[in-house]
Design an enzyme around this catalytic site. Structure first.
Site, PDB file in Angstrom:
ATOM      1  N   SER A 116     -51.235  31.752  26.407  1.00 12.53           N
ATOM      2  CA  SER A 116     -50.888  33.166  26.570  1.00 12.53           C
ATOM      3  C   SER A 116     -49.490  33.386  27.156  1.00 12.53           C
ATOM      4  O   SER A 116     -49.292  34.252  28.003  1.00 12.53           O
ATOM      5  CB  SER A 116     -51.960  33.880  27.406  1.00 12.53           C
ATOM      6  OG  SER A 116     -53.193  33.873  26.720  1.00 12.53           O
ATOM      7  N   HIS A 145     -54.572  19.175  20.068  1.00  6.02           N
ATOM      8  CA  HIS A 145     -54.716  20.580  20.469  1.00  6.02           C
ATOM      9  C   HIS A 145     -56.200  20.849  20.734  1.00  6.02           C
ATOM     10  O   HIS A 145     -57.070  20.307  20.042  1.00  6.02           O
ATOM     11  CB  HIS A 145     -54.185  21.488  19.354  1.00  6.02           C
ATOM     12  CG  HIS A 145     -54.042  22.910  19.791  1.00  6.02           C
ATOM     13  ND1 HIS A 145     -55.120  23.759  19.869  1.00  6.02           N
ATOM     14  CD2 HIS A 145     -52.961  23.626  20.204  1.00  6.02           C
ATOM     15  CE1 HIS A 145     -54.698  24.953  20.298  1.00  6.02           C
ATOM     16  NE2 HIS A 145     -53.391  24.896  20.503  1.00  6.02           N
ATOM     17  N   ASN A 147     -46.420  27.315  17.909  1.00  2.00           N
ATOM     18  CA  ASN A 147     -47.555  26.818  17.134  1.00  2.00           C
ATOM     19  C   ASN A 147     -48.148  27.995  16.364  1.00  2.00           C
ATOM     20  O   ASN A 147     -48.802  28.849  16.957  1.00  2.00           O
ATOM     21  CB  ASN A 147     -48.599  26.214  18.099  1.00  2.00           C
ATOM     22  CG  ASN A 147     -49.886  25.847  17.388  1.00  2.00           C
ATOM     23  OD1 ASN A 147     -49.921  25.715  16.163  1.00  2.00           O
ATOM     24  ND2 ASN A 147     -50.954  25.664  18.156  1.00  2.00           N
ATOM     25  N   GLY A 190     -54.859  31.924  23.742  1.00  3.20           N
ATOM     26  CA  GLY A 190     -55.214  33.051  22.874  1.00  3.20           C
ATOM     27  C   GLY A 190     -56.063  34.118  23.536  1.00  3.20           C
ATOM     28  O   GLY A 190     -56.682  34.923  22.852  1.00  3.20           O
ATOM     29  N   GLU A 237     -58.045  23.214  19.974  1.00  2.95           N
ATOM     30  CA  GLU A 237     -58.795  23.714  18.810  1.00  2.95           C
ATOM     31  C   GLU A 237     -59.219  22.565  17.902  1.00  2.95           C
ATOM     32  O   GLU A 237     -60.279  22.616  17.272  1.00  2.95           O
ATOM     33  CB  GLU A 237     -57.939  24.744  18.046  1.00  2.95           C
ATOM     34  CG  GLU A 237     -57.868  26.059  18.819  1.00  2.95           C
ATOM     35  CD  GLU A 237     -56.629  26.894  18.543  1.00  2.95           C
ATOM     36  OE1 GLU A 237     -55.945  26.647  17.553  1.00  2.95           O
ATOM     37  OE2 GLU A 237     -56.364  27.807  19.353  1.00  2.95           O
ATOM     38  N   GLU A 258     -52.372  22.707  28.510  1.00  2.00           N
ATOM     39  CA  GLU A 258     -52.859  23.967  27.950  1.00  2.00           C
ATOM     40  C   GLU A 258     -54.297  24.207  28.417  1.00  2.00           C
ATOM     41  O   GLU A 258     -55.247  23.708  27.781  1.00  2.00           O
ATOM     42  CB  GLU A 258     -52.847  23.914  26.422  1.00  2.00           C
ATOM     43  CG  GLU A 258     -51.472  23.776  25.820  1.00  2.00           C
ATOM     44  CD  GLU A 258     -51.410  24.440  24.450  1.00  2.00           C
ATOM     45  OE1 GLU A 258     -50.609  25.359  24.298  1.00  2.00           O
ATOM     46  OE2 GLU A 258     -52.181  24.058  23.563  1.00  2.00           O
ATOM     47  N   LYS A 261     -50.492  27.922  14.279  1.00  2.00           N
ATOM     48  CA  LYS A 261     -51.894  27.668  13.933  1.00  2.00           C
ATOM     49  C   LYS A 261     -52.081  27.914  12.430  1.00  2.00           C
ATOM     50  O   LYS A 261     -51.166  27.639  11.664  1.00  2.00           O
ATOM     51  CB  LYS A 261     -52.835  28.529  14.770  1.00  2.00           C
ATOM     52  CG  LYS A 261     -52.492  28.500  16.254  1.00  2.00           C
ATOM     53  CD  LYS A 261     -53.540  29.113  17.100  1.00  2.00           C
ATOM     54  CE  LYS A 261     -53.019  29.276  18.511  1.00  2.00           C
ATOM     55  NZ  LYS A 261     -54.042  29.287  19.497  1.00  2.00           N
TER      56      LYS A 261
HETATM   57  C1  PEP Z   1     -51.596  27.379  21.520  1.00  2.00           C
HETATM   58  O1  PEP Z   1     -52.238  27.603  20.503  1.00  2.00           O
HETATM   59  O2  PEP Z   1     -51.159  26.252  21.741  1.00  2.00           O
HETATM   60  C2  PEP Z   1     -51.357  28.478  22.455  1.00  2.00           C
HETATM   61  C3  PEP Z   1     -50.790  28.221  23.584  1.00  2.00           C
HETATM   62  O3  PEP Z   1     -51.768  29.735  22.038  1.00  2.00           O
HETATM   63  P1  PEP Z   1     -51.470  31.141  22.764  1.00  2.00           P
HETATM   64  O4  PEP Z   1     -50.024  31.145  23.174  1.00  2.00           O
HETATM   65  O5  PEP Z   1     -51.768  32.166  21.745  1.00  2.00           O
HETATM   66  O6  PEP Z   1     -52.348  31.216  23.962  1.00  2.00           O
END
Ligand code: PEP
Length: 242
Positions: free
Chosen positions: A202, A93, A7, A170, A95, A164, A9
């Site tokens: 992460s 997601h 992803n 992040g 976000e 998640e 983003k």
């Molecule tokens: C994500 O945005 O779905 C995500 C898992 O981000 P990150 O791997 O940077 O934590």
């Protein structure tokens, strides 16, 4: 089949950078029958990605509107994504839930639209740090799954679920495989064992394997690390041996 889904983003900022990353994907990801690599770039880079990836990874969108077309300025629909060569779309997601006010009801409509367009929705769920501290770890995933996947036959629809934990996204603080395993078992119990269930938060090439080997997940949703083609290809390589 294991899924490694990147992803991007709202990254990168320039076409030149996008080309560099895509070139790295095309050269670095070795195709193999056990791992499905998918990349979800911003909409504006989908055409470029299709052209440059040369099949090294499949394509996905990061969101879609629930209507197929119409007066929805700024939105991109599921059939439009399919028409650009996408087979997948991330929906719900954290976000989008937190920064754009997406509700479970909106997410449910988007999942249905994705399925109607022949896309596999990558449905995201997970608790915030406050909710975890409050002990509401699986409760949040349960509500989000019940509402977001309402009226969808999970025995037949090609839905992918990504757990998640919001506090792990992040932040560099990944959820431990032991903690992730608890939620994995819970989600399997309320859905079914056939659903591809991914961990996200992460993930990098060092911790990737542990979520599949120790926590039972069948793939990973990778944010930050997916912008580094070496790292992303390294994750694909690492999980193919499991
Ligand atoms: C994500 O945005 O779905 C995500 C898992 O981000 P990150 O791997 O940077 O934590």
């Amino acid at each position: 089949m294991k899924y490694i889904i990147g992803n991007w983003k709202c990254n990168p900022e320039t076409v030149a950078e996008a080309k560099k990353i895509l070139n790295g994907y095309a050269k670095g990801i070795k195709k193999n029958a056990k791992v499905k690599a998918v990349v979800c770039p911003p909409f504006c880079y989908l055409g470029l990605a299709k052209e440059m990836l040369k099949g090294a990874a499949a394509l996905g969108g990061q969101d879609c509107h629930w209507e197929a077309k119409g007066a929805f300025t700024g939105e991109v629909s599921a059939p439009q994504l399919a028409g650009m060569g996408c087979g997948y779309v991330i929906i719900g997601h954290s976000e989008r839930r937190q920064k754009f006010g997406e509700t479970d009801e909106m997410i449910n409509k988007k999942v249905k639209a994705a399925l109607a367009a022949g896309l596999a929705p990558i449905f995201c769920c997970g608790e915030t740090r406050e909710e975890r501290i409050d002990g509401k770890i699986t409760d949040i995933a349960e509500i989000q799954i019940k509402e977001g996947l309402k009226d969808i036959d999970l025995d037949t629809a090609p839905v992918i679920i990504a757990y998640e934990p919001v506090w792990a996204i992040g932040t560099g603080t990944a959820c431990s495989p032991e903690e992730a395993q608890v939620v994995h078992q819970f989600i399997i119990n309320i859905t079914n064992e056939k659903i591809p269930l991914l961990y996200g938060g992460s993930v990098d090439s060092k911790n990737a394997v542990s979520y599949l080997q120790n926590a039972g997940y069948s793939g990973l949703l990778v944010g930050g690390a997916s912008l580094d083609p070496k790292e992303f290809a390294g994750i694909v390589e690492a999980v193919k041996i499991i």
